[in-house]
Design a protein around this motif. Structure first.
Motif, PDB file in Angstrom:
ATOM      1  N   ILE A   1       0.790  -1.181  -0.123  1.00 20.23           N
ATOM      2  CA  ILE A   1      -0.062  -0.030  -0.107  1.00 20.23           C
ATOM      3  C   ILE A   1       0.826   1.201   0.168  1.00 20.23           C
ATOM      4  CG2 ILE A   1      -0.564   0.326   2.580  1.00 20.23           C
ATOM      5  CD1 ILE A   1      -3.161   0.643  -0.171  1.00 20.23           C
ATOM      6  N   LEU A   2       1.967   0.899   0.559  1.00 25.52           N
ATOM      7  CA  LEU A   2       3.043   2.246   0.193  1.00 25.52           C
ATOM      8  C   LEU A   2       3.842   2.600  -0.862  1.00 25.52           C
ATOM      9  CD1 LEU A   2       4.922   1.610   3.604  1.00 25.52           C
ATOM     10  CD2 LEU A   2       2.849   3.272   3.292  1.00 25.52           C
ATOM     11  N   SER A   3       3.582   1.691  -1.810  1.00 22.89           N
ATOM     12  CA  SER A   3       4.021   1.807  -3.401  1.00 22.89           C
ATOM     13  C   SER A   3       3.437   2.868  -4.098  1.00 22.89           C
ATOM     14  CB  SER A   3       4.148   0.328  -4.041  1.00 22.89           C
ATOM     15  OG  SER A   3       4.926   0.491  -5.008  1.00 22.89           O
ATOM     16  N   ARG A   4       3.892   3.803  -4.605  1.00 23.79           N
ATOM     17  CA  ARG A   4       3.786   4.693  -5.286  1.00 23.79           C
ATOM     18  C   ARG A   4       3.786   4.731  -6.762  1.00 23.79           C
ATOM     19  NH1 ARG A   4       5.008   9.541  -4.486  1.00 23.79           N
ATOM     20  NH2 ARG A   4       7.159   9.077  -4.453  1.00 23.79           N
ATOM     21  N   GLN A   5       4.073   3.504  -7.459  1.00 24.19           N
ATOM     22  CA  GLN A   5       4.463   3.573  -8.673  1.00 24.19           C
ATOM     23  C   GLN A   5       3.036   3.949  -9.743  1.00 24.19           C
ATOM     24  OE1 GLN A   5       4.344   0.717  -6.835  1.00 24.19           O
ATOM     25  NE2 GLN A   5       3.563  -0.772  -7.871  1.00 24.19           N
ATOM     26  N   ILE A   6       3.352   4.707 -10.803  1.00 23.78           N
ATOM     27  CA  ILE A   6       2.268   4.972 -11.691  1.00 23.78           C
ATOM     28  C   ILE A   6       2.640   4.622 -12.981  1.00 23.78           C
ATOM     29  CG2 ILE A   6       1.593   6.988 -10.283  1.00 23.78           C
ATOM     30  CD1 ILE A   6       3.043   8.666 -12.344  1.00 23.78           C
ATOM     31  N   ALA A   7       1.827   4.847 -13.934  1.00 21.52           N
ATOM     32  CA  ALA A   7       2.009   4.426 -15.469  1.00 21.52           C
ATOM     33  C   ALA A   7       1.344   5.434 -16.290  1.00 21.52           C
ATOM     34  CB  ALA A   7       1.521   3.031 -15.638  1.00 21.52           C
ATOM     35  N   GLY A   8       1.920   5.804 -17.420  1.00 25.60           N
ATOM     36  CA  GLY A   8       1.274   6.919 -18.310  1.00 25.60           C
ATOM     37  C   GLY A   8       1.990   6.782 -19.782  1.00 25.60           C
ATOM     38  N   THR A   9       1.454   7.656 -20.462  1.00 20.28           N
ATOM     39  CA  THR A   9       2.174   7.880 -22.003  1.00 20.28           C
ATOM     40  C   THR A   9       2.922   9.177 -22.089  1.00 20.28           C
ATOM     41  OG1 THR A   9       0.021   8.548 -22.868  1.00 20.28           O
ATOM     42  CG2 THR A   9       0.789   6.106 -22.842  1.00 20.28           C
ATOM     43  N   ARG A  10       4.096   9.087 -22.853  1.00 22.13           N
ATOM     44  CA  ARG A  10       4.537  10.273 -23.523  1.00 22.13           C
ATOM     45  C   ARG A  10       4.745   9.926 -25.060  1.00 22.13           C
ATOM     46  NH1 ARG A  10       7.563  14.722 -22.080  1.00 22.13           N
ATOM     47  NH2 ARG A  10       8.896  15.191 -23.954  1.00 22.13           N
ATOM     48  N   GLY A  11       4.169  10.749 -25.800  1.00 20.20           N
ATOM     49  CA  GLY A  11       3.972  10.586 -27.331  1.00 20.20           C
ATOM     50  C   GLY A  11       3.587   8.975 -27.538  1.00 20.20           C
ATOM     51  N   ASN A  12       4.564   8.326 -28.181  1.00 13.88           N
ATOM     52  CA  ASN A  12       4.247   6.844 -28.371  1.00 13.88           C
ATOM     53  C   ASN A  12       4.794   5.910 -27.581  1.00 13.88           C
ATOM     54  OD1 ASN A  12       2.771   7.466 -30.503  1.00 13.88           O
ATOM     55  ND2 ASN A  12       4.494   7.631 -31.951  1.00 13.88           N
ATOM     56  N   SER A  13       5.241   6.453 -26.212  1.00 12.80           N
ATOM     57  CA  SER A  13       6.065   5.550 -25.236  1.00 12.80           C
ATOM     58  C   SER A  13       5.099   5.294 -24.070  1.00 12.80           C
ATOM     59  CB  SER A  13       7.189   6.196 -24.663  1.00 12.80           C
ATOM     60  OG  SER A  13       8.163   6.541 -25.776  1.00 12.80           O
ATOM     61  N   LEU A  14       4.981   3.969 -23.560  1.00 12.39           N
ATOM     62  CA  LEU A  14       4.174   3.598 -22.562  1.00 12.39           C
ATOM     63  C   LEU A  14       5.268   3.482 -21.336  1.00 12.39           C
ATOM     64  CD1 LEU A  14       1.967   2.777 -20.571  1.00 12.39           C
ATOM     65  CD2 LEU A  14       2.402   0.137 -21.775  1.00 12.39           C
ATOM     66  N   ILE A  15       5.197   4.456 -20.326  1.00 10.87           N
ATOM     67  CA  ILE A  15       5.963   4.345 -19.068  1.00 10.87           C
ATOM     68  C   ILE A  15       5.376   3.643 -17.943  1.00 10.87           C
ATOM     69  CG2 ILE A  15       7.559   5.700 -17.533  1.00 10.87           C
ATOM     70  CD1 ILE A  15       7.283   7.851 -19.831  1.00 10.87           C
ATOM     71  N   ILE A  16       5.984   2.623 -17.250  1.00  9.61           N
ATOM     72  CA  ILE A  16       5.617   1.874 -16.201  1.00  9.61           C
ATOM     73  C   ILE A  16       6.557   2.028 -15.163  1.00  9.61           C
ATOM     74  CG2 ILE A  16       4.634  -0.063 -15.259  1.00  9.61           C
ATOM     75  CD1 ILE A  16       3.754  -0.897 -18.191  1.00  9.61           C
ATOM     76  N   ASN A  17       6.095   2.603 -13.854  1.00 10.98           N
ATOM     77  CA  ASN A  17       7.054   2.757 -12.823  1.00 10.98           C
ATOM     78  C   ASN A  17       6.924   1.143 -11.950  1.00 10.98           C
ATOM     79  OD1 ASN A  17       6.365   5.956 -11.925  1.00 10.98           O
ATOM     80  ND2 ASN A  17       7.530   5.201 -13.361  1.00 10.98           N
ATOM     81  N   LEU A  18       8.007   0.441 -11.558  1.00  8.49           N
ATOM     82  CA  LEU A  18       7.933  -0.816 -10.767  1.00  8.49           C
ATOM     83  C   LEU A  18       8.700  -0.321  -9.561  1.00  8.49           C
ATOM     84  CD1 LEU A  18       8.869  -3.091 -13.990  1.00  8.49           C
ATOM     85  CD2 LEU A  18       6.382  -2.632 -12.810  1.00  8.49           C
ATOM     86  N   PRO A  19       8.366  -1.234  -8.486  1.00  7.46           N
ATOM     87  CA  PRO A  19       9.145  -1.078  -7.384  1.00  7.46           C
ATOM     88  C   PRO A  19      10.621  -1.658  -7.567  1.00  7.46           C
ATOM     89  CG  PRO A  19       7.289  -2.879  -7.225  1.00  7.46           C
ATOM     90  CD  PRO A  19       7.480  -2.288  -8.570  1.00  7.46           C
ATOM     91  N   GLY A  20      11.506  -1.520  -6.395  1.00  5.97           N
ATOM     92  CA  GLY A  20      12.940  -1.867  -6.608  1.00  5.97           C
ATOM     93  C   GLY A  20      13.388  -3.228  -6.256  1.00  5.97           C
ATOM     94  N   LYS A  21      12.505  -4.066  -5.588  1.00  8.56           N
ATOM     95  CA  LYS A  21      12.710  -5.574  -5.464  1.00  8.56           C
ATOM     96  C   LYS A  21      12.436  -6.317  -6.477  1.00  8.56           C
ATOM     97  CE  LYS A  21      11.944  -4.835  -0.335  1.00  8.56           C
ATOM     98  NZ  LYS A  21      13.263  -4.663   0.078  1.00  8.56           N
ATOM     99  N   PRO A  22      13.543  -7.248  -6.859  1.00 15.51           N
ATOM    100  CA  PRO A  22      13.313  -8.218  -7.875  1.00 15.51           C
ATOM    101  C   PRO A  22      11.825  -9.194  -7.901  1.00 15.51           C
ATOM    102  CG  PRO A  22      15.599  -8.127  -7.473  1.00 15.51           C
ATOM    103  CD  PRO A  22      14.923  -7.618  -6.313  1.00 15.51           C
TER     104      PRO A  22
END
Length: 176
Positions: free
Chosen positions: A117-138
């Motif tokens: 619940i503390l994780s704040r990742q988001i996702a969005g687009t810039r132009g033709n790119s999809l950007i996805i934030n992920l946590p740091g642990k494998p």
């Protein structure tokens, strides 16, 4: 006519990994997961940078606008500390935010980790790119990618007509 190769950007955001204090294991974890999930040929762009919002923003812009990454995956900088600014940087460079990605990643993560619940990742687009934030642990990277990756091919197709073939049996195993 052959389908053009897509380009996937892998961005590790970590002060210590960028400074060489410890080895980046998160970036390679993203790449390993993608190598199992994506059947189409793709090109890799990989970078490791510090937790500095202007640097994160600049690198995301470079990966999207200059290097032409169709998909950009980030790892790190999504927690509650003051150094964790990846979501703010991502939001600053994206034209549109897709809340469903973050919601789904947290829902699936909360099944096994109460602090998700503390994780704040988001996702969005810039132009033709999809950007996805992920946590740091494998292990969290794998859980979160598994939670959302079935939607990635359709998103990329809608953005610029990119076709990406995935191994649905590998990707969908998270839902079993």
């Amino acid at each position: 006519m052959p389908t053009p190769k897509i380009k996937i950007g892998f961005l590790t955001i970590s002060d210590r990994a960028a400074r060489g204090i410890y080895e980046d294991i998160s970036g390679p974890s993203m790449q390993e997961w993608i190598s199992k999930a994506v059947k189409s040929p793709y090109e890799i762009v990989s970078k490791v940078i510090e937790d500095e919002q202007p640097q994160i923003e600049g690198t995301l812009i470079e990966m999207s606008d200059e290097l032409g990454c169709n998909l950009i995956l980030t790892t790190g900088g999504t927690g509650p500390t003051t150094r964790d600014v990846t979501p703010e940087a991502t939001e600053a460079v994206c034209e549109r935010i897709f809340d469903g990605f973050a919601e789904q990643m947290r829902i699936v993560s909360l099944r096994t980790v109460p602090t998700a619940i503390l994780s704040r990742q988001i996702a969005g687009t810039r132009g033709n790119s999809l950007i996805i934030n992920l946590p740091g642990k494998p292990v969290a990277i794998a859980v979160c990618l598994g939670a959302v990756f079935l939607a990635v091919p359709k998103c990329l197709e809608l953005l610029d007509g990119s076709i990406i073939e995935i191994d649905k049996s590998f990707v969908s195993q998270i839902f079993e």
